[in-house]
Design a protein around this motif. Structure first.
Motif, mmCIF file in Angstrom:
data_model
loop_
_atom_site.group_PDB
_atom_site.id
_atom_site.type_symbol
_atom_site.label_atom_id
_atom_site.label_comp_id
_atom_site.label_asym_id
_atom_site.label_seq_id
_atom_site.Cartn_x
_atom_site.Cartn_y
_atom_site.Cartn_z
ATOM 1 N N LYS A 289 6.763 10.819 5.931
ATOM 2 C CA LYS A 289 5.908 9.765 6.483
ATOM 3 C C LYS A 289 4.718 10.309 7.267
ATOM 4 O O LYS A 289 3.649 9.670 7.310
ATOM 5 C CB LYS A 289 6.735 8.820 7.348
ATOM 6 C CG LYS A 289 7.401 9.466 8.557
ATOM 7 C CD LYS A 289 8.269 8.444 9.296
ATOM 8 C CE LYS A 289 8.967 9.077 10.496
ATOM 9 N NZ LYS A 289 9.848 8.081 11.191
ATOM 10 N N THR A 293 -0.804 9.184 3.874
ATOM 11 C CA THR A 293 -1.811 8.287 4.423
ATOM 12 C C THR A 293 -1.759 6.944 3.701
ATOM 13 O O THR A 293 -1.163 6.808 2.632
ATOM 14 C CB THR A 293 -3.210 8.904 4.260
ATOM 15 O OG1 THR A 293 -3.422 9.223 2.873
ATOM 16 C CG2 THR A 293 -3.338 10.177 5.078
ATOM 17 N N GLU A 294 -2.404 5.956 4.294
ATOM 18 C CA GLU A 294 -2.343 4.600 3.738
ATOM 19 C C GLU A 294 -2.913 4.542 2.333
ATOM 20 O O GLU A 294 -2.379 3.851 1.466
ATOM 21 C CB GLU A 294 -3.087 3.630 4.648
ATOM 22 C CG GLU A 294 -2.968 2.175 4.217
ATOM 23 C CD GLU A 294 -3.620 1.225 5.191
ATOM 24 O OE1 GLU A 294 -3.755 0.035 4.866
ATOM 25 O OE2 GLU A 294 -4.006 1.660 6.293
ATOM 26 N N ASP A 295 -3.996 5.266 2.084
ATOM 27 C CA ASP A 295 -4.609 5.227 0.748
ATOM 28 C C ASP A 295 -3.678 5.813 -0.307
ATOM 29 O O ASP A 295 -3.660 5.361 -1.449
ATOM 30 C CB ASP A 295 -5.951 5.969 0.734
ATOM 31 C CG ASP A 295 -5.794 7.431 1.131
ATOM 32 O OD1 ASP A 295 -4.999 7.703 2.051
ATOM 33 O OD2 ASP A 295 -6.450 8.293 0.511
ATOM 34 N N SER A 297 -0.296 5.824 -0.019
ATOM 35 C CA SER A 297 0.861 4.935 -0.154
ATOM 36 C C SER A 297 0.566 3.749 -1.064
ATOM 37 O O SER A 297 1.482 3.182 -1.661
ATOM 38 C CB SER A 297 1.302 4.437 1.227
ATOM 39 O OG SER A 297 0.307 3.648 1.830
ATOM 40 N N THR A 298 -0.701 3.381 -1.199
ATOM 41 C CA THR A 298 -1.056 2.254 -2.080
ATOM 42 C C THR A 298 -1.124 2.655 -3.551
ATOM 43 O O THR A 298 -1.276 1.796 -4.414
ATOM 44 C CB THR A 298 -2.416 1.665 -1.662
ATOM 45 O OG1 THR A 298 -3.434 2.690 -1.751
ATOM 46 C CG2 THR A 298 -2.369 1.117 -0.245
#
Length: 301
Positions: A289, A293-295, A297-298
């Motif tokens: 985790k 990063t968020e990008d 994880s998408t």
């Protein structure tokens, strides 16, 4: 002495048929020695077709070294960032590195070595490079070198890293079991994304593991000493499954295939258990985790 293994032969063969190959490993010295040997052998094979193992399509090999230590998540991320910064495409990612009956001490990240080096760091590497694989496709591929020893793995949701199991062979087998489970999980999430995902078993290959022997690998050592190296596969023979998965047009548009002896094989029901696959997937993401990063994880549902 440069030790020749399946990774060496896979790299050399792909380069000889025209691929530009990044040799990602820990030791720059050993990598450069291997590249020098590849190029020397390439020149010899160009002038003598009887020595060629693949149909050579280039005059010069395009192989270069980049630093990657899978025992360190920080090193893995540094490699990812360095690769992305160069703007290179990525058509095939071969996850070949690994350890067998390695150290019992935890890695600097606090993980069991077989779990991290054979599985978790590869998970992180694949996840971050997926955008590059997608842009480079359709037809990009991920190939993980697993092992038929996955059949000896254990499943313990309360001990996912096998820390309570002192048997190093079981820890190795479980890490390879995870690799194959990951293939199915990833293939499902990449459906219609233009990226094929494969796992391969190279067989029992006459490489450094067998030569070193020792108390932790008595079976391999005994095979080599009593039957001789001729009874084991050569490194090139071991690399053939990876080469089929990486480059054969037969598998264009296909995914989630496990190879043994360059041939698709069925896997056990334990590997195909979707509930276990999801438990492993979520556990892996939790371990990583801090590095997702968020990008990124998408990229996957």
């Amino acid at each position: 002495m440069v030790l020749v293994g399946t990774g060496y032969e896979t790299t050399k063969a792909l380069a000889q048929v025209g691929a530009k190959v990044i040799l990602a490993c820990r030791s720059e010295c050993k990598a450069n020695q291997a590249i020098y040997r590849m190029k020397r052998e390439h020149e010899e094979e160009k002038s003598d077709p009887t020595k060629q193992k693949v149909q050579i399509k280039v005059d010069d090999l395009h192989v270069e070294f980049m630093t990657l230590d899978l025992a360190s998540l920080e090193s893995t991320v540094t490699f990812i960032e360095a690769y992305k910064s160069r703007g290179l495409p990525l058509h095939v990612l071969v996850c070949n590195a690994g350890i067998f009956c390695g150290p019992k001490a935890l890695t600097s990240d606090g993980y069991e070595p077989h779990f991290q080096i054979n599985y978790l760091s590869h998970f992180l590497l694949i996840l971050h490079l997926l955008p590059v694989l997608k842009r480079s496709g359709p037809g990009s591929r991920v190939v993980s070198v697993a092992s038929g020893m996955y059949r000896l793995a254990s499943w313990n949701v309360d001990d996912m890293q096998c820390l309570e199991n002192p048997d190093l062979k079981n820890r190795y087998a479980t890490s390879k079991y995870y690799q194959i489970m990951h293939m199915f999980s990833l293939a499902q999430r990449l459906e219609e994304k233009g990226v094929g995902v494969f796992s391969v078993h190279p067989g029992v290959v006459d490489t450094e593991i067998c030569m070193r022997g020792g108390p932790e690998v008595p079976v391999l050592t005994k095979i080599r000493r009593t039957l001789g190296a001729k009874m084991l596969r050569s490194p090139f023979e071991g690399a053939l499954s990876s080469l089929h998965a990486a480059a054969s047009p037969v598998y264009d548009g296909k995914t989630a295939i496990y190879f043994e002896s360059s041939t698709p094989r069925d896997v056990t029901a334990m590997v195909r258990d979707k509930e276990k696959q999801e438990i492993l997937w979520k556990y892996s993401l939790e371990c990583l985790k801090e590095y997702i990063t968020e990008d990124i994880s998408t990229e996957l549902p």
